[in-house]
Structure formats: structure tokens, C-alpha cells
Design a protein around this motif. Structure first.
Motif, PDB file in Angstrom:
ATOM      1  N   HIS A  12     -50.884  51.273 -45.932  1.00 13.43           N
ATOM      2  CA  HIS A  12     -51.059  50.586 -47.216  1.00 13.43           C
ATOM      3  C   HIS A  12     -51.190  51.542 -48.385  1.00 13.43           C
ATOM      4  O   HIS A  12     -52.177  51.544 -49.112  1.00 13.43           O
ATOM      5  CB  HIS A  12     -52.288  49.658 -47.186  1.00 13.43           C
ATOM      6  CG  HIS A  12     -52.052  48.433 -46.364  1.00 13.43           C
ATOM      7  ND1 HIS A  12     -50.888  47.703 -46.427  1.00 13.43           N
ATOM      8  CD2 HIS A  12     -52.822  47.808 -45.451  1.00 13.43           C
ATOM      9  CE1 HIS A  12     -50.954  46.692 -45.598  1.00 13.43           C
ATOM     10  NE2 HIS A  12     -52.109  46.728 -44.972  1.00 13.43           N
ATOM     11  N   LEU A  13     -50.146  52.354 -48.567  1.00 14.47           N
ATOM     12  CA  LEU A  13     -50.076  53.183 -49.770  1.00 14.47           C
ATOM     13  C   LEU A  13     -49.193  52.451 -50.779  1.00 14.47           C
ATOM     14  O   LEU A  13     -48.325  51.676 -50.402  1.00 14.47           O
ATOM     15  CB  LEU A  13     -49.464  54.546 -49.444  1.00 14.47           C
ATOM     16  CG  LEU A  13     -50.195  55.343 -48.360  1.00 14.47           C
ATOM     17  CD1 LEU A  13     -49.480  56.676 -48.131  1.00 14.47           C
ATOM     18  CD2 LEU A  13     -51.646  55.580 -48.748  1.00 14.47           C
ATOM     19  N   VAL A  14     -49.451  52.702 -52.072  1.00 13.54           N
ATOM     20  CA  VAL A  14     -48.597  52.100 -53.105  1.00 13.54           C
ATOM     21  C   VAL A  14     -47.328  52.942 -53.212  1.00 13.54           C
ATOM     22  O   VAL A  14     -47.379  54.128 -53.525  1.00 13.54           O
ATOM     23  CB  VAL A  14     -49.318  52.040 -54.468  1.00 13.54           C
ATOM     24  CG1 VAL A  14     -48.409  51.420 -55.517  1.00 13.54           C
ATOM     25  CG2 VAL A  14     -50.604  51.235 -54.339  1.00 13.54           C
ATOM     26  N   ARG A  41     -44.800  53.217 -55.198  1.00 12.60           N
ATOM     27  CA  ARG A  41     -44.249  53.874 -56.385  1.00 12.60           C
ATOM     28  C   ARG A  41     -45.146  55.011 -56.870  1.00 12.60           C
ATOM     29  O   ARG A  41     -44.743  55.766 -57.761  1.00 12.60           O
ATOM     30  CB  ARG A  41     -44.010  52.859 -57.511  1.00 12.60           C
ATOM     31  CG  ARG A  41     -45.189  52.161 -57.997  1.00 12.60           C
ATOM     32  CD  ARG A  41     -44.992  51.425 -59.290  1.00 12.60           C
ATOM     33  NE  ARG A  41     -46.321  50.994 -59.618  1.00 12.60           N
ATOM     34  CZ  ARG A  41     -46.913  49.962 -59.045  1.00 12.60           C
ATOM     35  NH1 ARG A  41     -46.243  49.191 -58.222  1.00 12.60           N
ATOM     36  NH2 ARG A  41     -48.157  49.685 -59.307  1.00 12.60           N
ATOM     37  N   LEU A  42     -46.337  55.154 -56.269  1.00 14.32           N
ATOM     38  CA  LEU A  42     -47.236  56.220 -56.691  1.00 14.32           C
ATOM     39  C   LEU A  42     -47.119  57.418 -55.759  1.00 14.32           C
ATOM     40  O   LEU A  42     -46.815  57.273 -54.574  1.00 14.32           O
ATOM     41  CB  LEU A  42     -48.686  55.724 -56.710  1.00 14.32           C
ATOM     42  CG  LEU A  42     -48.974  54.526 -57.614  1.00 14.32           C
ATOM     43  CD1 LEU A  42     -50.450  54.169 -57.560  1.00 14.32           C
ATOM     44  CD2 LEU A  42     -48.553  54.815 -59.046  1.00 14.32           C
ATOM     45  N   GLN A  80     -51.659  60.348 -56.609  1.00 11.66           N
ATOM     46  CA  GLN A  80     -52.021  59.142 -57.364  1.00 11.66           C
ATOM     47  C   GLN A  80     -52.637  58.094 -56.447  1.00 11.66           C
ATOM     48  O   GLN A  80     -53.554  57.373 -56.833  1.00 11.66           O
ATOM     49  CB  GLN A  80     -50.780  58.570 -58.059  1.00 11.66           C
ATOM     50  CG  GLN A  80     -50.344  59.388 -59.275  1.00 11.66           C
ATOM     51  CD  GLN A  80     -48.998  58.962 -59.816  1.00 11.66           C
ATOM     52  OE1 GLN A  80     -48.131  58.499 -59.075  1.00 11.66           O
ATOM     53  NE2 GLN A  80     -48.809  59.119 -61.110  1.00 11.66           N
TER      54      GLN A  80
END
Ligand SMILES: Nc1ncnc2c1ncn2[C@@H]1O[C@H](COP(=O)(O)OP(=O)(O)OP(=O)(O)O)[C@@H](O)[C@H]1O
Ligand SMILES: [Mg+2]
Lengths: 224, 402
Positions: free
Chosen positions: A93-95, A97-98, A102
Motif C-alpha cells: 500500500h504505497l502511493v 505517484r509518490l 515521499q
């Protein structure tokens, strides 16, 4: 530090009631290393979500660091969560686009930590988790093991009271899984509290305290 | 969460979803550009008309024969009595009013103007020397009509630039003779090119002394009397004096209509302003459409990003944090769209300005302020629902579905 008493969690699925947790009593002390095992659907994730304040019990009481958090509203729960809880998920669960840094910084951003302080902590975390070379990479440019390292660094960024990991190695090969586990154990060695949900007995037995759940209840609680 | 971080986060999202961002920028941009362009066309039309009237001359009062308005009463012709003509003596009597600076009686007709074999039909104006100052005419060559008693006339004339060119070709017109009907006139002046000024193209007329026009068209009746008041404040006095003097001279009957330039201007001004507002408002509807588009795109975005939103909550974001992120995103998009729209609107205004150089296209200040504000307002308004939906997402469920 964590004290659950008489916790029930009932899901309503149509007409039916699903008892995901039944009368769970559990105390976790600071610095403990717990594993939580049990068959699929036994309520492990549900228990973890309750401990992590993501989910509310249907009945029972929960005291965290001596404070009753059972009746808090959503926003209050969010604030407690960001100070005291660190989550590590099976699917990272990493974002997307970051960048890695970040993503690690995200909990501090949400908590409104001063940018200068953020940079100091970020530099320390990147070094600790061996991610300096990958700081500017996005998740799709990282391996699964690196992603999970970013996720652990992120969970640690606010200096939480407890790290809750739901099958953190479930999506990794054996070798990388061992590496990730070693990182969680290091957190424990440095005095942190770690709860790991796993299906892997080999991983489960490494914990100093092993809980076993069946059908929403804790059926065994061994220490070594 | 710090405001700067909220903005930075929203900025990442806006940059991260390029196609979506472009779509919204386009919709917002078109809306704002439409308002700016349309209202600048309306404003341009208004200024154009104002300028046209303005070129009539300042402090102008126009006297025309016959009553124009008359609530309910029949026009004189129908009930069998023709109103009496407006004559030169009537016009000269108006000089009694202390509010009148100068005046020019006017007779208008069409004349066959010829020089040798060249011949053309042009409007012929009969007037006096004062006409030049009242109408702000300028000479290219020579003099205007000589001053003197308007009851007698010299056989002289002043011609428009185009008439001069057509009748004399490359020859110098000044001092030459031309023929109107069966009379001969010497050209004493050529008008500078001024173009259209409410009905008369001064390039295409011939002006002769009033008495000459009376003889030429065999009439005593004046077409108009142009009166210039001493100042703007004197216009109203001039108007009532003129009505009073003429009523006296026409046996107590009101047989003329007196128009002041101010009244005409004010009416046009009102009409055109209202028109500009109306079309501007119509264009603003496209902004509302853009707002609804933003709402839909945001709602889709909440569904697409439920994972991320769930994660943010798990990491400690409050409902308020999430809502503010969505607002910031909407405001960024609206600002971008508004900037784009203003730029495109200005550009469009320049382009139409090039195509119709005589019309002064400028976006009215209220449109330039209101259009972007409306854009941002609608964006925020229409992002309330998506933002609330996002803030209420249950993190466990949002995260559990892969
Ligand atoms: N949102 C929900 N709605 C209805 N039932 C649910 C919901 N979440 C969990 N359950 C049910 O609660 C029970 C416990 O689920 P839970 O996810 O905690 O199991 P688990 O031990 O984590 O299983 P696994 O090892 O497969 O992850 C299951 O029977 C599950 O179907
Ligand atoms: Mg589970």
C-alpha cells in the motif's frame, strides 16, 4: 499498554450475523514481539484493525496507553492512530505517484510535522532501511522487498507505540521475506512493540509470544 | 496537516492524473474564455455606439420638425393638419436663449453633382459655417463655408474626400467649379476623411450654403437644427428654452421634437449594458456545466483512489484532512482553468479586434473578475459532495479490496 477486554466484532451480511471476534481479552506490554496465527477467516485481520483503531469493536473495551479509546470519534481515532500506530500491509500500500521518500514522509505530513524536522527524520530512516539510493524512485521502480522496506520505514516515521504487520511477508519470496522480518525484529530489539499476523509457522515461532485464533477467539497464548 | 502540504499534495495529484487534469482545465477554460470573449464583444459594441454618438459633437441638442412621441394623439397628417415647417427664422430665433452657444440649420437632399462629363448623385447638405465646429469637422484643404448672413449665399461648396476624388480624379479640386442640378458652385474646401458618423458618411457629401440648398431643393423647411449648448450643465436649459421659443413662434403649439445627445446616449448605454450582462450570464452557464464535470470527475476519482484514501486514513489522516485535499485539488484545477480561460479569452479578443479594428473590444472589469471567481466558486461547490464521500470512506474496506 494495550488492554482489550470482552471485545466483540459482529458483521452484518444481509440477514446473517458474522461473529469475527468473540470475547477477546488481550494485554500487550511495551516491547513485546507477538505473532498471531490461525486459519483463514479466524479473525486475525479484524483483531489487528481493532488494535490499530481502524475498526471499532461492537462491544467491549479498549484502553491504549492507559486511555480508553473505545468511544472516540473518527477524527480523534485518526489523531491517536497517527501518533501511536504503525501499519505494515501484505500488499505494501504505497502511493504509486509518490517517490519512496515521499511515501515515508506521508504520516509526518499528515501529522503536520515541521518540514525541517521531517527532513532530519527522513534522512535517518532512509539510512536505517538502506533506501538512500532509492529515495527518488517510485514504487513501480522498486522490488517487492524494497517496497516493504519503504512501508516499514513509513510505519516507523512517527515513532509509534506499536507496529502492526498483517502478513508482511505474504507477498514476498522466502529470502526477501526473511529480510523484511529481520527489519521488524530489529524494531523489536530497539525496544519497539511488534505484532505480526502470519500463516507461516516458521515465522510465527520466532516471536516471543504466540497467539492462536480460531473462529474469532484466542485459543492459545504461548510465551517463550 | 499544514496548508502548504495540503496544497503540495493536491498539486501532486493534479500532476499525476494528466488526462483528467487537462479535461477539467479545458472545460473550465472554455467557460471562462466564453464569458470574457462574449462580454468583451458586448462591451465593444457599447463603446462603438457611444463613440459614434460622441462624434456627433459635444453638448449637442437636435431639433427636428414634428412631434414624435405624443401619447395617444394622432399624428398631424392623419387628422388633416400638417404641422408647420421648421424654418430658418425659427432656427435664428433660438439664438435668443442664453444657454445656446451656436447652431447650424440643416437641409438635406440628393443632388446630381457633375464636373464636365463626370457625374454622380450624392447627398447634399445645406448649412452654415457653424456646422464645422458643431460637428467637429476637419478640413483637408481650403476653408469651410464662409461665415455671414445665412439668408444670402455665395456660390461655393465644400466636398467630401471621396466625392472630390471621384469628380476630379487626381486633379486638384480646390478652386474648381462643379454643377449641382442647374447651379454652379466653386469648391472652396475639401473635408478631411472622417468616415461614418451616425448616418452620414462625410466622405461622400457636398455641403453648400443654406440659402443655396433652399433654392436648389425649392424648400424652406429645415431637416434639423443642430444646437450646441454652452456646457453640459446648460443642455437642459437649452432644451427647455428651445421648446419655449418655438412654441411661441408656432402659436403655442408644440410642433418640434428636441433630442439631447445625453438622453439618447443614456438609453443606448443601458440597453447595451443589459445585453452584455445577459450574454455574459449565458456564457456563465458553461461554467456551471464545467462545475458539474468537475464533480463527476472527482466522484470517479474518489472511487479510483479509494485505496489511497483508505491508506491515508490508516496513516492518520482525519476526515478534515481528506476534505481539504479535495478542495485544494478543485481550487488548483479551477485556478488553472481560469488562468487558461482568461488567456484564451484575451487572445480571442485580440483576434476579433484585428478583424474589426473599428470596434474597441475590451472585456469589462466585472467579467474579468466574476468569471474566474465563478469558476473557483463552482469548483469548490461541486467538490463538496466528492470530498465528503472521500472523507467518509471506511479505511478497512477501502484497503481490503485489491
Ligand atoms: N467487512 C466485512 N463484512 C462482513 N464480513 C467480514 C468483513 N470483514 C471480515 N469479515 C468476516 O469476518 C471473519 C474474519 O475475517 P478476517 O479478515 O479477520 O480473517 P483473517 O483471519 O484475517 O483471514 P485471512 O487469514 O484469510 O486473512 C471472516 O469470516 C470474514 O468473512
Ligand atoms: Mg487477514
Amino acid at each position: 499498554m494495550i488492554r482489550l477486554s470482552g471485545i466483540e466484532r459482529v458483521f452484518h451480511v444481509g440477514e446473517e450475523e458474522v461473529h469475527a471476534l468473540r470475547g477477546v481479552n488481550l494485554e500487550i506490554e511495551r516491547g513485546e514481539y507477538l505473532s498471531l496465527m490461525g486459519p483463514s477467516g479466524s479473525g486475525k485481520s479484524t483483531l489487528l484493525n481493532v488494535v490499530g483503531l481502524l475498526d471499532r469493536p461492537s462491544a467491549g473495551h479498549y484502553a491504549l496507553d492507559g486511555r480508553d479509546v473505545t468511544g472516540l470519534d473518527d477524527d480523534a481515532l485518526s489523531r491517536v492512530r497517527r501518533e501511536k500506530i504503525g501499519f505494515v500491509f501484505q500488499f505494501f500500500h504505497l502511493v504509486a505517484r509518490l517517490t519512496a521518500e515521499q511515501n515515508i514522509e506521508l504520516p509526518m505530513v499528515l501529522a503536520g510535522v515541521d518540514p525541517a524536522e521531517r527532513r532530519t527524520r527522513l534522512a535517518r530512516l532512509l539510512a536505517e532501511y538502506g533506501l538512500e539510493a532509492r529515495a527518488r524512485h517510485r514504487p513501480d521502480q522498486l522490488s517487492g522487498g524494497q517496497c516493504q522496506r519503504v512501508a516499514i520505514a513509513r510505519a516507523m516515521s512517527m515513532g509509534p507505540t506499536v507496529i502492526l504487520a498483517d502478513e508482511p511477508t505474504g507477498n514476498l519470496d522466502r529470502h526477501t521475506g526473511q529480510e523484511v522480518l529481520a527489519l521488524l525484529e530489529r524494531v523489536h530489539h530497539e525496544g519497539g512493540t511488534v505484532v505480526v499476523v502470519t500463516h507461516d509457522l516458521e515465522i510465527g515461532v520466532r516471536a516471543h509470544r504466540r497467539l492462536r485464533m480460531v473462529d474469532g477467539a484466542i485459543v492459545s497464548d504461548e510465551r517463550s | 496537516m499544514r496548508p502548504a502540504d495540503t496544497l503540495a499534495f493536491a498539486w501532486q495529484v493534479v500532476r499525476g492524473y494528466r488526462a483528467r487534469t487537462l479535461l477539467i482545465l479545458l472545460a473550465m477554460g472554455i467557460g471562462v474564455a466564453a464569458v470574457v470573449a462574449v462580454s468583451s464583444i458586448g462591451e465593444g459594441a457599447r463603446l462603438y455606439v457611444m463613440n459614434q454618438f460622441g462624434s456627433l459633437g459635444t453638448h449637442l441638442v437636435i431639433v427636428l420638425p414634428g412631434r414624435s412621441e405624443t401619447a395617444g394623439s394622432m399624428p398631424g397628417v392623419l387628422i388633416g393638419k400638417t404641422p408647420r415647417d421648421l424654418t430658418l427664422e425659427d432656427a435664428l430665433a433660438l439664438k435668443r436663449s442664453p444657454a445656446v452657444r451656436r447652431l447650424a440649420p440643416l437641409i438635406v437632399g440628393a443632388g446630381d453633382v457633375s464636373v464636365g462629363a463626370r457625374n454622380r448623385e450624392t447627398p447634399v447638405l445645406g448649412s452654415t459655417a457653424e456646422l464645422m465646429d458643431i460637428r467637429h469637422m476637419e478640413m483637408a484643404q481650403g476653408q469651410f463655408l464662409p461665415p455671414g448672413d445665412p439668408r444670402h449665399s455665395l456660390p461655393v461648396c465644400v466636398v467630401g474626400a471621396k466625392v472630390a476624388a471621384e469628380l476630379f480624379g487626381t486633379r486638384r479640386a480646390l478652386g474648381e467649379w462643379l454643377r449641382i442640378g442647374d447651379r454652379r458652385f466653386r469648391v472652396v474646401g475639401v473635408l478631411a476623411s472622417q468616415g461614418e458618423s451616425l448616418g452620414f458618411n462625410t466622405d461622400e457629401i457636398v455641403i453648400v450654403p443654406l440659402a443655396a440648398a433652399q433654392a436648389l431643393f425649392n424648400t424652406e423647411a429645415l431637416f434639423r437644427v443642430l444646437v450646441e449648448a454652452k456646457s453640459r450643465e446648460q443642455i437642459a436649459y437649452a432644451q427647455s428654452d428651445i421648446e419655449e421659443i418655438l412654441r411661441e413662434r408656432h402659436d403655442g403649439k408644440r410642433e418640434v421634437t428636441v433630442i439631447t445627445q445625453d438622453a439618447v446616449l443614456a438609453t443606448f448605454d443601458r440597453i447595451l449594458r443589459a445585453l452584455t450582462l445577459a450574454v455574459g450570464g449565458l456564457a456563465a452557464i458553461s461554467l456551471a456545466v464545467a462545475g458539474i464535470l468537475i464533480m463527476n470527475v472527482m466522484l470517479i476519482s474518489v472511487t479510483q483512489r479509494r485505496h489511497e484514501i483508505g491508506l491515508l486514513k490508516a496513516l492518520g489522516a482525519t476526515g478534515r484532512n481528506i476534505r481539504l485535499m479535495f478542495f485544494a485539488e478543485a481550487v488548483l484545477l479551477a485556478l488553472g482553468g481560469a488562468a487558461l480561460g482568461l488567456a484564451v479569452g484575451k487572445l480571442g479578443q485580440l483576434v476579433i479586434g484585428q478583424l474589426f479594428p473599428s470596434i474597441p473590444f475590451t472585456a469589462p472589469w466585472w467579467a474579468v473578475i466574476a468569471a474566474p471567481l465563478t469558476a473557483i466558486g463552482t469548483a469548490v461547490l461541486f467538490s463538496v459532495a466528492p470530498a465528503r464521500r472521500a472523507a467518509r470512506l471506511d479505511p478497512v474496506r477501502a484497503l481490503s479490496k485489491r
